[in-house]
Structures are given as C-alpha cells and as structure tokens.
Design an enzyme around this catalytic site. Structure first.
Site, PDB file in Angstrom:
ATOM      1  N   GLU A   1     -10.874  -8.942 -39.797  1.00 49.11           N
ATOM      2  CA  GLU A   1     -10.406  -7.589 -40.078  1.00 49.11           C
ATOM      3  C   GLU A   1      -9.797  -7.383 -41.467  1.00 49.11           C
ATOM      4  O   GLU A   1      -9.929  -6.311 -42.045  1.00 49.11           O
ATOM      5  CB  GLU A   1      -9.364  -7.191 -39.024  1.00 49.11           C
TER       6      GLU A   1
ATOM      7  N   SER B   1       9.464   1.276  27.072  1.00 52.66           N
ATOM      8  CA  SER B   1      10.622   0.515  27.561  1.00 52.66           C
ATOM      9  C   SER B   1      11.401  -0.167  26.453  1.00 52.66           C
ATOM     10  O   SER B   1      12.498  -0.680  26.692  1.00 52.66           O
ATOM     11  CB  SER B   1      10.158  -0.538  28.566  1.00 52.66           C
TER      12      SER B   1
END
Length: 770
Positions: free
Chosen positions: A93, A451
């Site tokens: 780059e 229950s």
C-alpha cells in the site's frame, strides 16, 4: 520606439501579468483553503477513536456464548502486530510511509498526469495516512474537493500523530471483505488464526485485500487473490523485507483461505437473546457497535448438560409415541438436507442400503454411517416400511459414537436452574432448537403448574395451624367454583378416593381432594396471599378452589424461583442472568448486586449486605422440605432415588388431560424446573405425567449438577418441636381438625370401588390433573 524598448514594455507587462495571475491564484487558493479548512472535521477526534465492535456475550468463566453486530472487528495495539505483517502492508500500500509527510507527491503527480492524458481518474497516490483520513473523517464520495480535503487532513494528521499511531488506526479500520474490518478479524475470518500464527503467504494474502476486498478475495476469486498475493511478495522481496528463498517458497504455496464461520464455545442461544434484548433496551442500536462485553451467570458445564437433558427427554417422549413419516411424505422431505441439515441434535441423512445388521446411510455432508436395527426398532413397522434406499431420514449420535434413527420432536420443553442462595441462573434452555423456534418457554410460557403449585397451599395450611400429621377426609366433594363459573366435582388422578389422609401422605401421592379441602378451610384469599409472597402476580392466581390444583399460570423460571424459597431456607430471591457489563476499554459499566438468602444474617447486623426478604419461617420451611423429600422417597418422583441422595426434594405437576408435565426439585445448592408440553396445548397422552415426561430431564441434569457436592445435612431449626413422628412449628396455634367419622372412611372406600373400572386399576402414584 525602438524594438528594444518595445520588448522591455512587453516583458514588463508580462511580468506584471504573471505576478497578478500568481497573486490571484494565491488568493483563490488561500480563500479556497480557508473554505475547505472551515469545513474539515477535527483530527483530534482520532485520539479517542471508537471502533464499531460487536456485542460479545460470555459465560461466568469467560467462554463465548454469542456475538451480535454485523461487522467483525477486534482492535489491536500496533505493538501486537507482527513486524512482517506490517512490512507486507507497507509493500502493498505505501512503501514510503515512514518517509513522506502524509502525502506522496510523486504518486499524486503520476495520478494527475494519467488524468490529463487519458481523461480518466485512476486510483493511486493515496498513502496509508490518506486512507486513514478517508476511512475515519470523510465520506466515500469520489470528488476533486474530497481529494483536496484528504490531502489537507493527511498533512495535519502527520503533524498530530506518530507514524505508529497512524498505522494502528489503519490496520484496525481497513475493510478486508466478508464483513471483516481490521487485520485481526481478517486473520480469523479467512484462516481461523491469531496474527502471530499467520504464515508469510497468509500475511501477503491479507495485505493484498485492501486494494479490492471483493476482486482479490481468496474465497470469491482464488486465482486473482493468489496473483495479488504474489505481487505483494514480489514487492516485499524488492524492498528487502524477505530474501529470495522466502519469496519463492511463499509464492508457490496454494491458498489455504477458508471462510471461518463464527462458532460459540458453548450453546446458550436463548440466554444470548435475553442478553441481547436487555442491552438493546438500554443502549439501542449502539449496543451492537460499542464493543460491550456481557458476562452472564451461566455455568458452561451445567448449560451443556441442561440442553442435552432436555433434548434427550423430548426424544424419549417422541419415540414412545411412534414414527411419524410415511412413504408418501418422502417427496415433501427431499429438500431436508438443503434447508435444515442440522436441527437440534438431529442430522439429515439419506438411506443407502439395508441388510440384516441395520441400515447404511450418508449424512448431509456425505459422511457414511451405520445404524443398527436395535436403534431403529422404536419406530416399529411404520419405520421399517419407510426405510428404503434414498429415503431421507433424521439421525442423532448417542454415547460412544452410536447412531440412532430419530425425528425432530413435535413436543416442546423448557428447563431452568438457579442458585437458590442468590438467584443466579446457572442454566436455561427455552426449547428444542432456537433456530427452529425462538420462543423462550423458560421465561415466557404461561402454563398451568398443576400439582407443582400445591406446596403453596400446604405452606398456607401449616401457617394456619395444620401439621403434617393432620388428617383430611379424601372423599367426593361438589363445589361451585366462581373462577370456573360452574359446579365442580374434582377427583384424584387415579379416579379413587382414599378416606382419612394425613397432609404428609396427601402431598407425597399428590391427592387433589386434600389440597382442595385445605384451601377451602384456610380460605382462598390466604392461599392467594401466600402465592403473592412467593413472587407470583395476582393475575396468575385464580380466585377459586381450582387454585389448589395449580389452575393459574407460570413460567418454568417462576416455578424455579418459587422452589428456591424452600431450597434456601425461606427467602425470596430475584433471578438474574447478567453478572456484569464491561466496556470495550475495560470499564465495568454494570455489576450485579443480587439479594442473597442468609439464614444467619440480620438486617441490623449486616447492613452492608443486600439481603433477600424472609417470607416463610425456618420451621415451616423445614417441614415443607420434609414433606417434599417424601415425594421422592415414597411418592410420585421415586425415580429420582437413582441419584442416591437424601437431600433432594421436589414436586411433580401434571395438568388437565396431561397438557403439561412438570418436575420442580431442589437441594440446598441447586434448584431446577423441567417442563414438557405442546405449544398448541395438545394433550401429551395417557400416563404422560410429570413423573414420566419431565422428571427424567431433571434427573439427568442433577447427575452432573450434584456431582462432587456433599449431601447436605437436614437438621430441625429452633422454632420447631417434635410431637410423635412429626415436627410442629412453634408459636402457631394448632388448628382443631374435626374428627372424621369411621363411616366416612367406609363411604370413601365404597365410592372408590364404584368409580373403579371393571379391570382394577393398579394404584400408581400420580398427580393433579387440574
């Protein structure tokens, strides 16, 4: 006028013209610069740059559960980036990065000449500093004005920041394709490696990506990516970053890039979604970009155990009810592997052949497997008729690598486990497969507890002066229930009545009539008040006698909270799942401070502690523990005795027509609720009770959860005394229970005989069907 004088005049005016043009140009440039400068962003913001980092969710011991956020980024300090990787980027780059002032004038000049000659803009001349400017401070528009701004800002950035800082900003922000930003994310996305694990060839491949992340991508175009990689290697060689041997070896390497899909370390998708929603509610869309780290209370081992226990239990239930596919359905299932290759623990496969040992099949990924006939027999003749070559099937892997025929269960389930001392959620599973159905049944389901709610009624009765030895006549009753709006003739699940029954025996065997008689005697309002104390909301508690049989609604998490009271000595804790939230910079933004159950603490002595409120006395809690231990020793949950412990207690729950099956159980260190049912409230089937459908899930979980945990002692507290074989709460005025005439017992027995079918039903402990 002489020619010489004339030439002098021309020269004079030419000089004046040039000066004026130069001055005008300077003024224009100055004004233009000032105008541009006034519109430039502040470069000092880069001192405190905030990268968009995903939300990460972890278990209590820092194992990754999930990440949320579209972009993958893991910022890194420049000192942690390998030197050779930096060299690769410089070669690709900006090879003069450490020499230029932020702008490469030669490169810009080349780009300008190219524009004049061809009339086309050509990418080039952008230094790393200019790319930092573009990525952090400017828009992506490609205009001459933006280019000028880019140059000015690059020069300013170089004056404000060191080269290393600029390089660090670049390496963390640059887009690398496939939603990866920065070099760390790129290394993980393409190679599943950390930066220091990358080879030279891989470093060059990554460094070649920023120029064109799509075109030079090793996943989408391997040939062009290798060409770009070799260019980077060539530049590294020319710049003397690598020698000829390294260059030749690296450039001859094939591409090893393979898209690495994000993988959680532990599976807890329902918990992850709970956390995601919590963070979104607090931070909005920024929750996905702030880089927050959320540490949950989830125990990885227990979470894995809970998920497997739930899936195993649902498979066992599903197999009890037979194989569902038929031959004519095959065509509709042809896309099984393509659409959903993996659902829960089931894998798509195709039958290849059959022999006397079993079937040979291929998984969706072409891996061959064999299934023995004994792992197919649960499907019966229907499965045998279906299993022909090329038939699509589902399989799952059992212990020791054994494969079994299976199917995706239609039934659903949920499981949640808490630390009863502080409410920390240790494990939570909201269904068979999150991707298939995201509804979290553990926290959002509104199911009748059956229950499982009876301990609330029994607690109320004990507080109102009943004892575990108090006798209630289990005989036919008929009452008008306002909550039902009709005359109600309740019965026990066995369709029998048992005459005079102690509270202990009634809870042990889940006798419905006794629970109804208790609530009728102590008062519905008092039963509701106790339910409210245990953390239920008023709309969950119907104002009628059916409340005694759990006709309200609750989620598994709420049931686990209820049973935590009995596990921790009588205190109401608040369940929580987020331990702490940490910013990307490491600052603790939130730290949980849960209420704790402490039997030895007092509000005055321990003001520094966040104490949970006591809602039942130690004595009542001790007696209730004793009753619910008998449920496991003698009653509806005797299968749990396989755990070989004396400190486990709990209660089964089954609702009308077996639409819900529950088991809620606990020890002093663990409380867990297991639920099984259909989302459409379809009945589970005859005898699919809590003890049959849900209890196995709880047992499988507790086998792991209680491993290496000593059996807790069970000592009576100071506020109880023993009378006969039962303990009684001190300070409670004992209720005078009317004596049951001997004839009543005889009548109850006769009623039982009348209600019994022709074939005597072998008595089997079962629970409420309301």
């Amino acid at each position: 006028m002489s020619i010489k004088h004339q030439d002098g005049s021309i020269l004079k005016w030419l000089v004046i013209f040039l000066v004026m043009v130069t001055l005008s140009a300077a003024i224009v440039c100055y004004l233009g610069y000032n105008r541009l400068a006034s519109d430039l962003p502040d470069i000092k913001t880069l001192h405190n740059v905030r990268y968009e980092v995903p939300l990460s969710i972890y278990s209590k011991d820092n194992q990754l559960i999930a990440q949320f956020g579209g972009n993958k980024r893991i910022p890194v300090k420049i000192e942690e980036v390998p030197k050779q990787l930096i060299n690769a980027f410089l070669a690709a780059e900006d090879d003069s990065f450490f020499e230029h002032p932020g702008v490469d004038y030669k490169g810009l000049l080349r780009a300008g000449i190219q524009l004049l000659i061809t009339g086309k803009k050509k990418q080039g001349g952008s230094t790393i500093t200019m790319q930092v400017t573009r990525n952090f401070l400017l828009t992506s528009e490609k205009t001459f004005t933006r280019k000028l701004k880019e140059i000015i800002l690059a020069l300013k950035i170089e004056q404000e920041y060191s080269k290393d800082k600029i390089l660090e900003l670049y390496l963390n922000q640059i887009y690398m394709g496939h939603s990866a930003y920065g070099v760390v994310a790129a290394a993980q996305t393409y190679y599943g490696k950390s930066l220091d694990e990358l080879t030279l060839s891989e470093q060059a491949m990554i460094a070649g990506l920023p120029k064109a992340p799509s075109s030079y991508n090793p996943i989408t175009d391997e040939a062009r990516a290798i060409e770009r990689r070799n260019y980077v290697l060539q530049r590294m060689y020319e710049l003397h970053y690598i020698d000829q041997q390294a260059f030749e070896e690296a450039s001859q390497q094939p591409s090893t890039a393979k898209l690495q899909y994000h993988s959680s370390e532990i599976s807890a998708p329902f918990v992850a979604e709970m956390v995601r929603q919590e963070m979104y509610d607090k931070y909005g869309e920024e929750a996905y970009t702030l880089g927050l780290k959320v540490y949950t209370t989830i125990d990885p081992i227990l979470q894995k155990t809970a998920e497997q226990a739930l899936r195993d239990s649902l498979h066992i239930y599903d197999e009890r009810h037979g194989f569902r596919l038929t031959a004519h359905e095959t065509a509709d299932k042809d896309d099984l592997a393509e659409t959903n290759p993996i659902v829960g623990d089931t894998l798509a496969a195709t039958v290849k052949s059959l022999d006397n040992k079993g079937i040979k099949a291929k998984l969706y990924n072409d891996v061959p497997i064999e299934i023995a006939w004994d792992k197919i027999k649960w499907g019966g003749n229907k499965a045998k008729k279906y299993l022909i070559p090329n038939a699509p099937i589902r399989v799952r892997q059992l212990k020791k690598g054994v494969w079994s025929l299976t199917q995706i269960p239609e039934v659903e389930g949920a499981f949640v486990s808490l630390n009863p001392s502080n409410g920390a959620i240790l494990a939570l599973v909201g269904g068979f497969e999150f991707k298939q159905n995201k509804f979290n049944r553990a926290t959002k389901a509104k199911r009748q507890p059956g229950s499982g709610f009876k301990p609330i009624i029994y607690t109320t009765a004990l507080e109102e002066g009943y004892t575990a030895a108090s006798m209630i006549n289990d005989a036919p009753i008929s009452v008008f229930d306002p909550s039902l709006g009709r005359l109600w003739k309740p019965e026990n699940s066995t369709k029998r009545f048992y005459g005079p029954t102690s509270l202990r025996k009634a809870l042990t065997y889940s006798r419905n009539i006794v629970a109804i008689q208790l609530l009728k005697d102590v008062g519905i309002d008092k039963g509701i008040a106790t339910g409210l104390r245990f953390g239920f909301a008023k709309d969950q508690l119907p104002s009628g006698l059916s409340l005694a049989l759990g006709s309200g609604h609750a989620s598994p998490l709420q049931m686990a909270r209820m049973y935590s009271v009995f596990a921790n000595g009588g205190f109401l804790i608040d369940p929580y799942f987020i331990d702490r939230v940490v910013s990307h910079e490491g600052k603790v933004l939130f730290q949980a401070n849960p209420k704790i159950a402490c039997s030895t603490c007092t509000q005055n002595e321990d003001l520094s502690k966040n104490l949970a409120p006591r809602i039942i006395s130690p004595g009542i809690n001790f007696i209730m523990n004793s009753l619910m231990r008998d449920v496991i020793k003698l009653g509806t949950a005797t299968d749990a005795r396989v755990l070989g412990r004396s400190d486990i207690a709990g209660k089964t729950g089954t609702t009308n027509d077996q639409r819900d099956a529950w088991f809620n159980g606990f020890t002093p260190t663990q409380v867990a609720s297991a639920w099984v049912g259909f989302d459409n409230f379809k009945p589970l089937g005859h005898y699919e009770t809590g003890g049959v459908a849900a209890l196995p899930m709880w047992i499988q979980y507790m086998c792991t959860a209680l491993k290496n945990t000593p059996v807790a002692s069970f000592n009576p507290p100071d506020d109880v005394y023993k009378k006969g074989s039962e303990y009684i709460q001190k300070g409670v005025k004992l209720r005078k229970v009317a004596p049951i005439p001997s004839a009543a017992g005889k009548l109850a027995t006769e009623a039982a005989k009348r209600l019994t079918k022709e074939k005597a039903i072998k008595e089997k402990p079962m629970e409420a069907l309301f």
